[in-house]
Write a protein that holds these residues in place. Structure first.
Motif, PDB file in Angstrom:
ATOM      1  N   ARG A   1      -1.600   0.434   0.641  1.00 12.07           N
ATOM      2  CA  ARG A   1      -1.322   1.862   0.447  1.00 12.07           C
ATOM      3  C   ARG A   1       0.097   2.075  -0.081  1.00 12.07           C
ATOM      4  NH1 ARG A   1       0.259   5.368   4.543  1.00 12.07           N
ATOM      5  NH2 ARG A   1       0.475   7.412   3.679  1.00 12.07           N
ATOM      6  N   ALA A   2       1.049   1.360   0.505  1.00  6.54           N
ATOM      7  CA  ALA A   2       2.441   1.466   0.052  1.00  6.54           C
ATOM      8  C   ALA A   2       2.563   0.963  -1.388  1.00  6.54           C
ATOM      9  CB  ALA A   2       3.372   0.687   0.974  1.00  6.54           C
ATOM     10  N   TRP A   3       1.855  -0.132  -1.701  1.00  9.69           N
ATOM     11  CA  TRP A   3       1.908  -0.694  -3.053  1.00  9.69           C
ATOM     12  C   TRP A   3       1.325   0.283  -4.073  1.00  9.69           C
ATOM     13  CZ3 TRP A   3       4.612  -4.176  -5.408  1.00  9.69           C
ATOM     14  CH2 TRP A   3       4.241  -4.590  -6.682  1.00  9.69           C
ATOM     15  N   ASP A   4       0.167   0.867  -3.763  1.00  8.04           N
ATOM     16  CA  ASP A   4      -0.450   1.843  -4.672  1.00  8.04           C
ATOM     17  C   ASP A   4       0.477   3.034  -4.910  1.00  8.04           C
ATOM     18  OD1 ASP A   4      -2.679   0.239  -4.867  1.00  8.04           O
ATOM     19  OD2 ASP A   4      -3.887   1.419  -3.452  1.00  8.04           O
ATOM     20  N   GLN A   5       1.098   3.501  -3.846  1.00  9.02           N
ATOM     21  CA  GLN A   5       2.025   4.625  -3.945  1.00  9.02           C
ATOM     22  C   GLN A   5       3.230   4.253  -4.815  1.00  9.02           C
ATOM     23  OE1 GLN A   5       3.729   5.727  -0.163  1.00  9.02           O
ATOM     24  NE2 GLN A   5       3.897   7.886  -0.747  1.00  9.02           N
ATOM     25  N   PHE A   6       3.731   3.037  -4.621  1.00 10.80           N
ATOM     26  CA  PHE A   6       4.876   2.533  -5.389  1.00 10.80           C
ATOM     27  C   PHE A   6       4.523   2.447  -6.882  1.00 10.80           C
ATOM     28  CE2 PHE A   6       6.985  -1.239  -7.201  1.00 10.80           C
ATOM     29  CZ  PHE A   6       8.308  -0.865  -7.080  1.00 10.80           C
ATOM     30  N   VAL A   7       3.392   1.844  -7.198  1.00  5.33           N
ATOM     31  CA  VAL A   7       2.983   1.681  -8.597  1.00  5.33           C
ATOM     32  C   VAL A   7       2.778   3.050  -9.254  1.00  5.33           C
ATOM     33  CG1 VAL A   7       1.159   0.822 -10.129  1.00  5.33           C
ATOM     34  CG2 VAL A   7       2.000  -0.616  -8.273  1.00  5.33           C
ATOM     35  N   THR A   8       2.119   3.950  -8.539  1.00  5.10           N
ATOM     36  CA  THR A   8       1.897   5.287  -9.081  1.00  5.10           C
ATOM     37  C   THR A   8       3.219   5.979  -9.386  1.00  5.10           C
ATOM     38  OG1 THR A   8      -0.186   5.493  -7.898  1.00  5.10           O
ATOM     39  CG2 THR A   8       0.864   7.537  -8.620  1.00  5.10           C
ATOM     40  N   ARG A   9       4.149   5.869  -8.460  1.00  6.73           N
ATOM     41  CA  ARG A   9       5.417   6.575  -8.611  1.00  6.73           C
ATOM     42  C   ARG A   9       6.315   5.959  -9.690  1.00  6.73           C
ATOM     43  NH1 ARG A   9       7.527  10.095  -4.722  1.00  6.73           N
ATOM     44  NH2 ARG A   9       9.238  11.085  -5.769  1.00  6.73           N
ATOM     45  N   TYR A  10       6.331   4.607  -9.824  1.00  6.83           N
ATOM     46  CA  TYR A  10       7.298   3.956 -10.712  1.00  6.83           C
ATOM     47  C   TYR A  10       6.710   3.352 -11.982  1.00  6.83           C
ATOM     48  CZ  TYR A  10      10.596   4.811  -7.050  1.00  6.83           C
ATOM     49  OH  TYR A  10      11.395   5.442  -6.133  1.00  6.83           O
ATOM     50  N   ALA A  11       5.419   3.499 -12.194  1.00  5.01           N
ATOM     51  CA  ALA A  11       4.810   2.948 -13.410  1.00  5.01           C
ATOM     52  C   ALA A  11       5.464   3.520 -14.661  1.00  5.01           C
ATOM     53  CB  ALA A  11       3.309   3.213 -13.415  1.00  5.01           C
TER      54      ALA A  11
ATOM     55  N   GLU B   1      14.873   7.162  -0.566  1.00  2.00           N
ATOM     56  CA  GLU B   1      15.068   8.605  -0.677  1.00  2.00           C
ATOM     57  C   GLU B   1      13.831   9.340  -1.173  1.00  2.00           C
ATOM     58  OE1 GLU B   1      16.188   6.701  -4.519  1.00  2.00           O
ATOM     59  OE2 GLU B   1      16.707   6.285  -2.456  1.00  2.00           O
ATOM     60  N   ASP B   2      12.923   8.651  -1.800  1.00  2.00           N
ATOM     61  CA  ASP B   2      11.737   9.318  -2.309  1.00  2.00           C
ATOM     62  C   ASP B   2      10.493   8.937  -1.508  1.00  2.00           C
ATOM     63  OD1 ASP B   2      11.635   7.203  -5.271  1.00  2.00           O
ATOM     64  OD2 ASP B   2      11.555   6.731  -3.163  1.00  2.00           O
ATOM     65  N   SER B   3      10.681   8.579  -0.280  1.00  2.79           N
ATOM     66  CA  SER B   3       9.635   8.298   0.706  1.00  2.79           C
ATOM     67  C   SER B   3       8.695   7.151   0.338  1.00  2.79           C
ATOM     68  CB  SER B   3       8.849   9.568   1.045  1.00  2.79           C
ATOM     69  OG  SER B   3       8.135  10.028  -0.063  1.00  2.79           O
ATOM     70  N   ILE B   4       9.202   6.148  -0.342  1.00  2.06           N
ATOM     71  CA  ILE B   4       8.464   4.907  -0.546  1.00  2.06           C
ATOM     72  C   ILE B   4       8.990   3.942   0.515  1.00  2.06           C
ATOM     73  CG2 ILE B   4       8.065   2.957  -2.087  1.00  2.06           C
ATOM     74  CD1 ILE B   4       6.727   5.374  -3.187  1.00  2.06           C
ATOM     75  N   ASP B   5       8.112   3.448   1.347  1.00  2.00           N
ATOM     76  CA  ASP B   5       8.503   2.530   2.423  1.00  2.00           C
ATOM     77  C   ASP B   5       8.566   1.118   1.844  1.00  2.00           C
ATOM     78  OD1 ASP B   5       8.808   0.927   4.625  1.00  2.00           O
ATOM     79  OD2 ASP B   5       7.268   1.939   5.821  1.00  2.00           O
ATOM     80  N   LEU B   6       9.757   0.701   1.477  1.00  2.62           N
ATOM     81  CA  LEU B   6       9.922  -0.598   0.829  1.00  2.62           C
ATOM     82  C   LEU B   6       9.650  -1.758   1.778  1.00  2.62           C
ATOM     83  CD1 LEU B   6      12.985   0.217  -1.415  1.00  2.62           C
ATOM     84  CD2 LEU B   6      10.620  -0.097  -2.115  1.00  2.62           C
ATOM     85  N   LYS B   7       9.876  -1.564   3.057  1.00  2.00           N
ATOM     86  CA  LYS B   7       9.576  -2.630   4.018  1.00  2.00           C
ATOM     87  C   LYS B   7       8.062  -2.865   4.064  1.00  2.00           C
ATOM     88  CE  LYS B   7      10.635  -4.440   8.518  1.00  2.00           C
ATOM     89  NZ  LYS B   7      10.979  -5.752   8.126  1.00  2.00           N
ATOM     90  N   ALA B   8       7.282  -1.794   4.122  1.00  2.00           N
ATOM     91  CA  ALA B   8       5.814  -1.916   4.102  1.00  2.00           C
ATOM     92  C   ALA B   8       5.371  -2.530   2.775  1.00  2.00           C
ATOM     93  CB  ALA B   8       5.168  -0.552   4.314  1.00  2.00           C
ATOM     94  N   LEU B   9       6.036  -2.145   1.725  1.00  2.00           N
ATOM     95  CA  LEU B   9       5.731  -2.676   0.403  1.00  2.00           C
ATOM     96  C   LEU B   9       5.927  -4.185   0.376  1.00  2.00           C
ATOM     97  CD1 LEU B   9       5.148  -0.970  -2.238  1.00  2.00           C
ATOM     98  CD2 LEU B   9       7.412  -1.670  -2.921  1.00  2.00           C
ATOM     99  N   SER B  10       7.044  -4.645   0.910  1.00  2.00           N
ATOM    100  CA  SER B  10       7.356  -6.076   0.890  1.00  2.00           C
ATOM    101  C   SER B  10       6.451  -6.877   1.825  1.00  2.00           C
ATOM    102  CB  SER B  10       8.828  -6.313   1.223  1.00  2.00           C
ATOM    103  OG  SER B  10       9.074  -5.995   2.572  1.00  2.00           O
TER     104      SER B  10
END
Length: 190
Positions: A24-34, A10-19
């Motif tokens: 880029r997806a990982w950096d976005q994920f860490v920034t958002r959920y740190a 729902e917050d536009s983090i592509d978890l499939k790309a992350l996995s």
């Protein structure tokens, strides 16, 4: 579950790309959920925990998520919880594991100076130890430490074990002797 399903949270983090390990997806994920991870770790460790300790545990959370080809991250199921809730549970678990390890380190006998562990026996010089009360290794430890007057390192060398093993056997032997003689004489040992 992430495996086999293409979806975007729902917050536009592509978890499939992350996995898949997309940087880029990982950096976005860490920034958002740190902040979520740090807050959960800080909450569990306590407000007075040193910042570097909180940082280490939070970093461990992110390592757990990407370890073994993102195995843990792949277990996230958006139908069961919000991503923030799931991350809070993971972070809290990592903080608890850290506290257990820290407590174990604090209680490790190797961290205590050897002379602090030395126990002066309050037993008569010559006592009759009933057969079978001590294991053969416990009896040997007492023989080496008290009759031959060796130190823990020397006894460990003779027995071919580490010093901690000698200390442990010594402690158990003394505890057995105290229990045995206390049963015979309730005033034994003070």
């Amino acid at each position: 579950s992430i495996a086999g399903v293409v979806w975007v949270s729902e917050d536009s983090i592509d978890l499939k790309a992350l996995s898949r390990g997309d940087k880029r997806a990982w950096d976005q994920f860490v920034t958002r959920y740190a902040r979520v991870v740090f807050a959960a770790v800080q909450n569990r460790l306590g407000r007075l925990a040193p910042p570097e300790e909180v940082d280490d545990v939070a970093q461990d959370v992110f390592l757990r998520l990407c370890k073994s080809d993102y195995r843990l991250l792949r277990t996230y199921d958006p139908a069961r919880s919000a991503l923030t809730t799931w991350l809070t549970v993971i972070a809290t678990s990592a903080a608890i594991d850290h506290l257990r390890r820290r407590r174990g380190e604090a209680l490790a006998l190797d961290a205590v100076p050897e002379d602090a562990l030395a126990e002066e026996p309050r037993l008569p010089v010559r006592i009759r130890i009933p057969p079978g009360l001590l294991s053969p290794r416990q009896a040997l430890v007492l023989e080496l430490l008290y009759r031959r007057d060796l130190d823990v390192a020397e006894a460990a060398g003779i027995m071919g074990v580490d010093r901690q093993t000698v200390r442990s056997m010594h402690h158990k032997a003394i505890a057995k002797l105290r229990a045995h003689f206390r049963a015979d004489d309730p005033d034994f040992g003070g």
